[in-house]
Design a protein around this motif. Structure first.
Motif, PDB file in Angstrom:
ATOM      1  N   ALA A 156       0.834  -1.204   0.000  1.00 32.69           N
ATOM      2  CA  ALA A 156       0.000   0.000   0.000  1.00 32.69           C
ATOM      3  C   ALA A 156       0.869   1.255   0.000  1.00 32.69           C
ATOM      4  O   ALA A 156       0.574   2.234  -0.710  1.00 32.69           O
ATOM      5  CB  ALA A 156      -0.931  -0.016   1.224  1.00 32.69           C
ATOM      6  N   GLN A 157       1.938   1.239   0.810  1.00 33.34           N
ATOM      7  CA  GLN A 157       2.854   2.383   0.820  1.00 33.34           C
ATOM      8  C   GLN A 157       3.529   2.556  -0.540  1.00 33.34           C
ATOM      9  O   GLN A 157       3.719   3.683  -1.015  1.00 33.34           O
ATOM     10  CB  GLN A 157       3.915   2.190   1.908  1.00 33.34           C
ATOM     11  N   ALA A 215      12.291   6.872  -5.240  1.00 34.52           N
ATOM     12  CA  ALA A 215      13.352   6.197  -4.479  1.00 34.52           C
ATOM     13  C   ALA A 215      12.822   5.708  -3.141  1.00 34.52           C
ATOM     14  O   ALA A 215      13.165   4.600  -2.689  1.00 34.52           O
ATOM     15  CB  ALA A 215      14.520   7.162  -4.277  1.00 34.52           C
ATOM     16  N   GLU A 216      11.974   6.521  -2.500  1.00 32.72           N
ATOM     17  CA  GLU A 216      11.407   6.104  -1.210  1.00 32.72           C
ATOM     18  C   GLU A 216      10.496   4.900  -1.389  1.00 32.72           C
ATOM     19  O   GLU A 216      10.477   3.981  -0.541  1.00 32.72           O
ATOM     20  CB  GLU A 216      10.631   7.262  -0.582  1.00 32.72           C
ATOM     21  N   ALA A 217       9.731   4.876  -2.498  1.00 26.48           N
ATOM     22  CA  ALA A 217       8.852   3.728  -2.750  1.00 26.48           C
ATOM     23  C   ALA A 217       9.674   2.450  -2.909  1.00 26.48           C
ATOM     24  O   ALA A 217       9.324   1.388  -2.364  1.00 26.48           O
ATOM     25  CB  ALA A 217       8.014   3.992  -4.004  1.00 26.48           C
ATOM     26  N   ILE A 218      10.773   2.543  -3.629  1.00 27.75           N
ATOM     27  CA  ILE A 218      11.640   1.371  -3.832  1.00 27.75           C
ATOM     28  C   ILE A 218      12.285   0.968  -2.518  1.00 27.75           C
ATOM     29  O   ILE A 218      12.376  -0.220  -2.185  1.00 27.75           O
ATOM     30  CB  ILE A 218      12.695   1.682  -4.906  1.00 27.75           C
ATOM     31  N   TRP A 219      12.738   1.992  -1.769  1.00 27.32           N
ATOM     32  CA  TRP A 219      13.404   1.698  -0.496  1.00 27.32           C
ATOM     33  C   TRP A 219      12.456   1.045   0.492  1.00 27.32           C
ATOM     34  O   TRP A 219      12.812   0.061   1.150  1.00 27.32           O
ATOM     35  CB  TRP A 219      13.957   3.002   0.073  1.00 27.32           C
ATOM     36  N   ARG A 220      11.250   1.582   0.615  1.00 32.34           N
ATOM     37  CA  ARG A 220      10.299   1.022   1.583  1.00 32.34           C
ATOM     38  C   ARG A 220       9.831  -0.375   1.162  1.00 32.34           C
ATOM     39  O   ARG A 220       9.407  -1.172   2.010  1.00 32.34           O
ATOM     40  CB  ARG A 220       9.092   1.940   1.736  1.00 32.34           C
ATOM     41  N   ASN A 221       9.888  -0.682  -0.104  1.00 31.96           N
ATOM     42  CA  ASN A 221       9.460  -1.998  -0.557  1.00 31.96           C
ATOM     43  C   ASN A 221      10.586  -3.016  -0.466  1.00 31.96           C
ATOM     44  O   ASN A 221      10.371  -4.207  -0.681  1.00 31.96           O
ATOM     45  CB  ASN A 221       8.962  -1.913  -2.010  1.00 31.96           C
TER      46      ASN A 221
END
Length: 764
Positions: free
Chosen positions: A6-7, A53-59
C-alpha cells in the motif's frame, strides 16, 4: 494487500502527481519567467525522484535497518530544494545576482562531500563535555541544516525586501503568495529535521504546485480578499453556532422542566431568529473585518450617481478635469489621478499618431505630452480592447515588452496603476489614469468595472468640453495670427516704404553725375582728333552710361509713382504708330535672338495720354516678351476697341502683347508686377538686354503697371502656366480708358499690319 504494498502504490501515485505540476510549469514558460518555471519543474522533478526512491526503499528488505540513512538523504535533499527555491525566487524577481546563490549551494555541496568522505581526517568524536557527545557521523546532517537555515532566512529577507520595493499592488499581492510557500517548506523540513517521518513528503507537492501557479499565472486572486472572506465566513459560522447553542441552552435552562418543552421546537425557534438576524449580523461582521484588514468600503451606486450629476453640465476643461478626477479620488480613496486629452493626427509618413496632452489639473501641468504610434503595442491595446490597462500588465506582460521605451517610460513616470481609455463615437478622445489606493489594496474587478463606468460617463462631458476648448484655442490662435499678420503687414509697409525711399534718393542722387558723364562722353566722341582706340573705349563708357541712365529713369519714375507725384503730359496719342516705333527700336535685340514681331492693329481711336510714358510702357512689355521667348520665337501685338461698359462708360483701348515664351505661373500673375521681382534664381540676373531669361533690375513690369494705373487703366497677364519645354507663351493686356472728348472726336489711327521680318507696312 499488505502495508508495504500500500505504501509502495501510494508513493508512486504521489510521484505521478508531480507530472501535472511539471507540465504546467513548462507550458507557462513563455509568461516572462522562463528560468523560474524551469527551476519549478526541476524542484518537482527532484521531489518526484525522491518519492520513487522512497517507494523502492520502503518496498525493499533493508527498509527498517536503513531508516536513519534515508532520513539523512532527505536532509541533504532539503538543502538542495531550498537552494532551488531561492533561485526560483531570484529569477522570478529578475535579479541579476542569482548566480551568487548557485555558488553558495556549490560551496555547501563541496563542504558536504568533504564531510561525508572524511577528506579532512576528522576524529569520530568531534566534541564532548562528558555528558553530550557530538559524533562525526552527525556533522553532515548539521552542515545541511545550517545551509538550509541560511537559504530559508535569505528567502524571507528577499521576499520582505521585494514586497517593500514593489510599486504595484498587484505584484505585491503576487509576492504574498510566497509566504504560504515558505510556511509549508518550514513545516515540512522542521518535521523532517525533528525525525518525524511523513511518508512521501506530500507537503513538497503542495509547495511545487503553489510555486508553479504563482510563477506561471499573471493575475492571481487577491490574497487579502481571500483572507478577508475566510475570516468573515469563520466569524459568521462561529457567531451562528454560538448563538444557536447559547440560545438552546438558555431555553433549556429556563423551560427545560416544563412538561410541554420540546427541544425540536426550541431549536426551530432559535433557527428562525438566526435566519431573521443573519443579514445584519453578516453586514456587521463584514464591516468590522474590513476595518481590521483595511478593506475598501464605498457606496457604488451613490458614487456613480454623484459623478454623473457633477460632470454633466461642465464645459470648462480645467473644471471638468478637477471635478471628474476629484470625485473618484475621494470616493475610492486613491492617492492621485489624471485626465488626459487624446488628439489623433497623421505624421509625415501617413501613420496615425495619438498625442496625449494634459487636461491642465494642478498635478498635470508639469506632465509633458507624449505621442503614441497607432501600430505600437500600447495604442493598439487601447483602440482594440477599449478597456483598462494596468501598469502591472504594462511592466510584466510579455506582450507589452515590445512597447517603445519612450512610451513605457512616460507611463512609468506618472506613478499610476490603472489607465482607462475614454471613447466617444468609436473615437479615442481621452485617458483617465489613477494611482494606488490609500488602503494599499489592489484594484479588484469590481473597482475596474466602476472606473470603466466613470470613463463611459466622462465621454460625453469630455467631448463637449473639448469642443469648447477647441473653440477657445481656435479663437486664441486667430487673435494671435491676426496680431502676427498686423505686425508683418506693418513691417512690410515699413520695408516697402524704405525701398521706395531708397529708390527716390538713389534716382535723384545719381541722375546729376550720370548726366555729367553722359555730356562729357558725348563731347569727347564728337572730337574728330580723338584717338580711335580711346574713341572705342569712350563708346563703351557712353553705352554703359545710357544703360545706367535708363535704369535711373525707371527708378525715378517708380519713385514718383510710389509718391503719387507722377506728372502726366496729356495729349492725343496714336497708339498704333507708337507701338510700331517701339518695335523698330527693339530691332537690334530681336535680330540677335532671331525673333519675329507682327503687329496687327485694327482701326483704333486716339487716346489721351502721356506719349513718353506710353512709349516706356510698351518698351518694357516688348523687351520682356523678347527676353522670355526662346530664339526663333514670335511676338505679336494686337488690339481692339472696347465699347462703353459699366466701369468704362466711354469705352477703352486694349492692346495685347503676346509671345511664344516660357509663360507665367498662375500663382505669380500678380507678384510679377511688384518692384524688384526676379523670376527664378538670382544667378539668372543679367544686365544684358537680350539674354534669354536674363533678369534685369526687376522694375520694368512694376513701372508698366504704375504707368497704366496712372492713366486710370488696368494691366494683367494671361498664361496657361510656366513651362520651359513646351513654351505655352503669355498675353499681357493693357486697357487704357477713353475720355468723353476722345469719344466725341473722330481722330482715329489707320489699321496697321507690320512684320519685322518682311520690313513692310500695309495700310488700308
Amino acid at each position: 494487500m499488505n502495508n508495504s504494498l500500500a505504501q509502495f502504490i501510494f508513493l508512486l501515485l504521489l510521484a505521478a502527481l508531480y507530472l501535472p505540476v511539471i507540465f504546467f510549469a513548462i507550458q507557462r514558460r513563455d509568461e516572462g519567467y522562463g528560468a523560474a518555471t524551469w527551476l519549478v519543474a526541476f524542484y518537482a522533478l527532484l521531489a518526484m525522484v525522491m518519492n520513487i526512491a522512497e517507494a523502492i526503499w520502503r518496498n525493499g528488505e533493508s527498509a527498517k535497518d536503513g531508516t536513519a540513512a534515508f532520513l539523512e538523504v532527505q536532509t541533504y535533499l532539503a538543502l538542495t530544494l531550498a537552494a532551488v527555491l531561492i533561485l526560483a525566487l531570484q529569477t522570478f524577481l529578475k535579479r541579476e545576482a542569482w548566480w551568487i546563490w548557485v555558488a553558495v549551494w556549490a560551496l555547501g555541496m563541496l563542504g558536504l562531500s568533504l564531510i561525508l568522505t572524511n577528506a579532512l581526517q576528522l576524529p569520530d568524536v568531534l566534541w564532548t563535555n562528558g555528558e553530550l557527545i557530538f559524533h562525526r557521523s552527525r556533522l553532515g546532517t548539521s552542515w545541511s541544516i545550517l545551509g538550509w537555515l541560511i537559504f530559508s532566512v535569505s528567502l524571507i529577507l528577499a521576499i520582505a525586501n521585494a514586497n517593500r520595493e514593489a510599486s504595484q499592488q498587484l505584484f505585491r499581492n503576487r509576492l504574498n503568495y510566497w509566504w504560504p510557500i515558505i510556511f509549508l517548506m518550514f513545516t515540512n523540513d522542521i518535521l523532517l529535521f525533528s525525525g518525524i517521518q511523513i511518508t512521501g513528503q506530500p507537503i513538497r507537492l503542495l509547495i511545487a504546485a503553489l510555486m508553479a501557479y504563482v510563477i506561471g499565472t499573471h493575475n492571481v486572486p487577491d490574497l487579502k480578499q481571500i483572507v478577508r472572506r475566510v475570516m468573515v465566513y469563520i466569524l459568521i459560522a462561529f457567531t451562528i453556532v454560538s448563538f444557536y447553542v447559547g440560545g438552546f441552552l438558555l431555553l433549556q435552562a429556563i423551560f427545560g422542566n416544563e412538561p410541554n418543552f420540546s427541544p425540536l421546537l426550541a431549536g426551530a425557534s432559535i433557527a428562525l431568529l438566526v435566519a431573521l438576524f443573519f443579514s445584519p449580523i453578516m453586514a456587521l461582521i463584514s464591516r468590522n473585518v474590513n476595518k481590521w484588514v483595511k478593506g475598501d468600503q464605498y457606496d457604488t451606486s451613490h458614487t456613480i450617481h454623484e459623478y454623473s450629476e457633477s460632470i454633466s453640465n461642465i464645459l470648462e476643461m480645467d473644471r471638468l478635469a478637477s471635478v471628474a478626477v476629484g470625485i473618484i479620488l475621494e470616493a475610492m480613496q486613491i492617492d492621485r489621478g489624471f485626465l488626459f486629452l487624446v488628439d489623433a493626427s497623421d505624421d509625415a509618413n501617413g501613420h496615425r499618431v495619438y498625442r496625449l496632452r494634459s487636461a491642465r489639473t494642478p498635478e498635470e501641468r508639469l506632465v509633458v505630452s507624449v505621442e503614441l504610434d497607432e501600430n505600437g503595442v500600447i495604442a493598439s491595446y487601447f483602440t482594440r480592447e477599449q478597456k483598462a490597462l494596468l501598469q502591472y500588465d504594462l511592466d510584466l506582460l510579455p506582450a507589452m515588452q515590445a512597447a517603445s521605451p519612450l512610451e513605457k517610460n512616460w507611463f512609468s513616470q506618472l506613478r499610476a496603476e490603472v489607465y482607462l481609455p475614454i471613447f466617444a463615437k468609436k473615437q479615442w478622445i481621452g485617458l483617465l489614469a489613477f494611482g494606488s489606493k490609500l488602503s494599499g489594496n489592489r484594484y479588484s474587478k469590481e473597482d475596474l468595472t466602476i472606473l470603466g463606468s466613470h470613463a463611459s460617463q466622462t465621454a460625453i462631458a469630455l467631448e463637449n468640453a473639448r469642443l469648447v476648448d477647441n473653440l477657445v484655442r481656435l479663437n486664441y490662435d486667430l487673435r494671435q495670427t491676426r496680431h502676427a499678420l498686423e505686425k508683418n503687414n506693418n513691417d512690410l509697409q515699413r520695408i516697402d516704404q524704405a525701398k521706395s525711399d531708397f529708390i527716390s534718393i538713389a534716382s535723384h542722387e545719381l541722375r546729376t553725375p550720370l548726366t555729367i558723364i553722359k555730356g562729357y562722353t558725348e563731347m569727347l566722341l564728337e572730337d574728330p582728333n580723338l584717338d580711335p582706340n580711346f574713341k572705342k573705349s569712350m563708346n563703351g563708357i557712353h553705352e554703359g552710361t545710357l544703360r545706367l541712365h535708363e535704369v535711373m529713369d525707371s527708378m525715378f519714375d517708380i519713385a514718383e509713382i510710389d509718391a503719387r507725384s507722377l506728372k502726366l503730359h496729356i495729349q492725343s496719342v496714336d497708339v498704333s504708330q507708337l507701338v510700331k516705333e517701339v518695335c523698330i527700336e527693339q530691332a537690334g535685340m530681336l535680330k540677335d535672338r532671331k525673333q519675329s514681331v507682327r503687329i496687327n492693329l485694327p482701326l483704333l481711336p486716339h487716346v489721351k495720354a502721356d506719349p513718353n510714358l506710353l512709349k516706356k510702357l510698351f518698351h518694357h512689355l516688348v523687351r520682356n516678351a523678347g527676353k522670355f521667348t526662346p530664339n526663333n520665337g514670335r511676338i505679336a501685338v494686337t488690339g481692339r476697341h472696347i465699347t462703353g461698359i459699366a466701369n468704362l462708360p466711354n469705352g477703352a483701348l486694349e492692346i495685347i502683347v503676346s509671345d511664344t515664351g516660357v509663360g507665367v505661373d498662375p500663382n505669380f500673375r500678380e507678384i510679377i508686377f511688384t518692384k524688384f521681382y526676379q523670376p527664378g534664381e538670382l544667378k539668372n540676373h543679367s544686365s544684358s538686354k537680350s539674354r534669354f531669361k536674363g533678369n534685369g533690375a526687376g522694375l520694368g513690369l512694376a513701372l508698366s503697371k504704375g504707368i497704366v494705373e496712372a492713366h486710370g487703366g488696368r494691366i494683367f497677364v494671361e498664361s496657361p502656366g510656366y513651362d520651359e519645354i513646351n513654351f505655352p507663351g503669355s498675353h499681357f493686356h493693357v486697357i487704357l480708358p477713353l475720355s468723353k472728348t476722345e469719344g466725341e472726336e473722330e481722330r482715329r489711327s489707320e489699321p496697321l499690319r507690320f512684320d519685322m521680318i518682311q520690313k513692310e507696312v500695309e495700310a488700308g
